[in-house]
Design a protein around this motif. Sequence first.
Motif, short mmCIF file in Angstrom:
data_model
loop_
_atom_site.label_atom_id
_atom_site.label_comp_id
_atom_site.label_asym_id
_atom_site.label_seq_id
_atom_site.Cartn_x
_atom_site.Cartn_y
_atom_site.Cartn_z
N PRO A 123 -18.05 -10.34 2.56
CA PRO A 123 -16.59 -11.18 3.14
C PRO A 123 -15.59 -10.49 2.43
CG PRO A 123 -18.52 -12.38 2.01
CD PRO A 123 -18.82 -10.97 1.74
N LEU A 124 -14.51 -10.87 3.34
CA LEU A 124 -12.83 -10.23 2.79
C LEU A 124 -12.67 -8.79 2.90
CD1 LEU A 124 -12.51 -12.63 -0.36
CD2 LEU A 124 -12.13 -13.25 1.85
N PHE A 125 -13.64 -8.13 3.58
CA PHE A 125 -12.86 -6.85 3.80
C PHE A 125 -11.79 -6.63 4.63
CE2 PHE A 125 -13.17 -2.88 6.41
CZ PHE A 125 -13.28 -1.95 5.34
N GLU A 126 -11.92 -7.46 5.53
CA GLU A 126 -10.74 -7.39 6.58
C GLU A 126 -9.51 -7.73 6.01
OE1 GLU A 126 -13.74 -8.48 7.25
OE2 GLU A 126 -14.70 -7.43 8.75
N LEU A 127 -9.51 -8.95 5.11
CA LEU A 127 -8.19 -9.26 4.53
C LEU A 127 -8.06 -8.30 3.49
CD1 LEU A 127 -9.10 -13.48 3.85
CD2 LEU A 127 -7.34 -12.04 5.48
N GLY A 128 -8.97 -7.63 2.73
CA GLY A 128 -8.66 -6.67 2.09
C GLY A 128 -7.90 -5.47 2.43
N VAL A 129 -8.16 -4.96 3.77
CA VAL A 129 -7.40 -4.13 4.70
C VAL A 129 -6.10 -4.71 5.04
CG1 VAL A 129 -7.42 -2.74 6.56
CG2 VAL A 129 -9.58 -2.91 5.55
N ALA A 130 -5.84 -5.95 5.72
CA ALA A 130 -4.67 -6.27 6.15
C ALA A 130 -3.90 -6.93 5.11
CB ALA A 130 -5.10 -7.50 7.07
N TYR A 131 -4.17 -7.28 3.86
CA TYR A 131 -3.32 -8.10 2.92
C TYR A 131 -3.45 -7.40 1.49
CZ TYR A 131 -2.71 -11.35 6.84
OH TYR A 131 -2.80 -11.99 7.96
N GLY A 132 -4.41 -6.81 1.29
CA GLY A 132 -4.68 -6.41 -0.21
C GLY A 132 -3.82 -5.31 -0.67
N GLY A 133 -3.28 -4.46 0.08
CA GLY A 133 -2.79 -3.34 -0.26
C GLY A 133 -3.39 -2.16 -1.28
N SER A 134 -4.59 -2.39 -1.37
CA SER A 134 -5.50 -1.42 -2.24
C SER A 134 -6.08 -0.33 -1.79
CB SER A 134 -6.60 -2.14 -2.99
OG SER A 134 -7.41 -2.62 -2.09
N PHE A 135 -5.76 -0.05 -0.24
CA PHE A 135 -6.42 1.01 0.35
C PHE A 135 -5.48 2.35 0.10
CE2 PHE A 135 -7.38 3.88 3.87
CZ PHE A 135 -8.65 4.06 3.68
N SER A 136 -4.24 2.28 0.14
CA SER A 136 -3.16 3.23 0.12
C SER A 136 -3.46 4.29 -1.02
CB SER A 136 -1.74 2.77 0.03
OG SER A 136 -1.50 1.91 0.90
N PRO A 137 -3.87 4.04 -1.98
CA PRO A 137 -4.11 5.11 -2.97
C PRO A 137 -5.17 6.09 -2.59
CG PRO A 137 -3.73 3.18 -4.21
CD PRO A 137 -4.00 2.86 -3.01
N VAL A 138 -6.00 5.84 -1.74
CA VAL A 138 -7.00 6.76 -1.16
C VAL A 138 -6.55 7.80 -0.58
CG1 VAL A 138 -9.32 6.68 0.32
CG2 VAL A 138 -8.77 4.76 -1.07
N TRP A 139 -5.44 7.66 0.11
CA TRP A 139 -4.83 8.65 0.76
C TRP A 139 -4.05 9.89 0.05
CZ3 TRP A 139 -7.30 7.66 4.69
CH2 TRP A 139 -6.83 7.80 6.09
N GLY A 140 -4.52 9.93 -1.34
CA GLY A 140 -4.09 11.06 -2.12
C GLY A 140 -3.44 10.84 -3.44
N VAL A 141 -3.98 9.80 -4.18
CA VAL A 141 -3.13 9.43 -5.34
C VAL A 141 -3.86 10.46 -6.61
CG1 VAL A 141 -4.76 7.81 -6.23
CG2 VAL A 141 -2.32 7.68 -7.11
N PHE A 142 -4.79 10.75 -6.32
CA PHE A 142 -5.17 12.01 -7.42
C PHE A 142 -5.57 13.53 -6.93
CE2 PHE A 142 -7.31 7.76 -9.15
CZ PHE A 142 -6.65 7.91 -10.21
N GLY A 143 -4.46 13.79 -6.08
CA GLY A 143 -4.51 15.13 -5.67
C GLY A 143 -5.61 15.72 -4.85
N GLY A 144 -5.53 16.84 -4.24
CA GLY A 144 -6.58 17.09 -3.31
C GLY A 144 -7.47 18.49 -3.56
N ASP A 145 -7.59 18.73 -4.95
CA ASP A 145 -8.13 20.15 -5.24
C ASP A 145 -9.39 19.62 -5.97
OD1 ASP A 145 -7.14 19.40 -7.88
OD2 ASP A 145 -6.26 21.29 -8.00
N GLY A 146 -9.71 18.42 -6.24
CA GLY A 146 -10.92 18.07 -6.97
C GLY A 146 -10.99 18.18 -8.35
N THR A 147 -9.73 18.34 -9.20
CA THR A 147 -9.57 18.67 -10.43
C THR A 147 -9.01 17.13 -11.10
OG1 THR A 147 -7.32 19.40 -10.54
CG2 THR A 147 -9.40 21.08 -9.96
N VAL A 148 -8.80 16.42 -10.22
CA VAL A 148 -8.29 14.81 -10.43
C VAL A 148 -7.08 15.29 -11.34
CG1 VAL A 148 -8.79 12.66 -11.70
CG2 VAL A 148 -10.54 14.13 -10.83
#
Length: 481
Positions: A276-301
């Motif tokens: 439950p609530l996955f779709e609402l999380g996508v539409a309104y929750g605002g928590s997916f954006s960091p997945v798009w690169g908040v901790f860099g892209g070389d695997g060293t965090v």
Amino acid sequence: MQSTRPMFLSLLAAAALAACGGGDGDDNTPEETRLQDSRNSFVPAEPNATTFAALVADTGDTVDNATTSRWAGVLNGAAYRIEVPANWNGRLVMYAHGYAGEGNQLGVSNPSIRRHLIQNGYAWAASSYSKNFYDVRAGVEDTNALALAFNRIASTNGRNLAAPTRLYITGHSMGGHVTAAAIEEEAMEDANNKVRYHGAVPMCGVMGDTELFDYFAGAQVAAQALAGVPNNPFTGWATVRDQVTSTLFTSFPGTPTATGAKFMSVVENLTGGDRPLFELGVAYGGSFSPVWGVFGGDGTVNGILNKSVLDTNRFTYAITGDAAGSTALNASAQKLTAVADANRERRDGLRWIPKANGEIGIPVVSLHTLGDLYVPFSMQQIYKRRVVAEGNDRWLVQRAIRGISHCDFTVAEQVEAFDAMVQWEQGGPKPAGDDVLTAATVAAPTYGCTFTRDTLGVDDSSTTGQLRGAIALSGATCPAP
């Protein structure tokens, strides 16, 4: 709980020395350093603070919040706050804050259940940690150091206290990772500041430690493959991110294209499966954006490690209802393999990213929202499997909360979890929890209703109120008991 780790490590070290022809001198070889070790410009936001504001009174209070002892200061480069009620019950709660970004200022966060602690006689203490970035090692060491300094700080401030009879730890997000790592047997063996806690409440925590970053990488390579954009997220994700985004979303991330809908199905399955609530999380929750690169892209965090820890080999990407598309995606998505020793155990203290192995021996009650896509519900599933594999399931209770963002719990939900942990630790029965692994159970429309408490109080944020309001407007609230 008895661990075989020390014997195993001793044998391993002896074998390595023998193989290399090493002797006593090799033990003194300095450990390697990393970028994080050279970042020394962190400063407390309020370096001269000696106290902090009392909690504003509420009509339900029975204890005058102004009567607490409130001390602030700096310990080993980390700012801290400590609060002790006049009627202290002898128990100390350590609070671990979440990820604070990459700025130079170190800030201290008060626990969200501060009022409940004060009103019930608990002392609490919180560290800013001595460094920002995703430095869980600093979080564990500095939180433990503050716990060990509690009586000395109290005495310096004119209040001589007995040693705490109980030490509890709780935290949010990265602080949930700090909480989980601090109670591990590995921490008791490797930490420089060793503390034996009696109970823990990790909330929205990174309970799968480095597997969180594997999820980010898996989402990125799946997105690239579905968008038809070949590249390597280690070095090139930022250069193709906009192209991938425009292919998958009309508006990111709430309005996916037809291809983007397939991608979000993959994300749902990566983050815990149908629930439950996955779709609402996508539409309104605002928590997916960091997945798009908040901790860099070389695997060293972002410099916490020297080598890449990312590994996507275990993932099987699934587009719900599209077996052929899933097969094609798995064939085309890049496979990332971690460097074997990227996050190894160290001789100078904890790993650079401490582990939550499941080697626990105290009551743990965890909370996680279903719509969190930043630190997703799958973290709880990973942790559950680890704890079960170590034979420690008797010490773990997990509760699913019907929130649609990251850490958007009500105070009532957090208080209930904390009290359940304490009552259990004090000899009461193991409290109830949710099954996080059975797919049919997690997918049920009412999953998460048992421990969701939508009633808002004076200490709840307006954001939590708005998010719970969005759930109510959608008709996804739980049925009345």
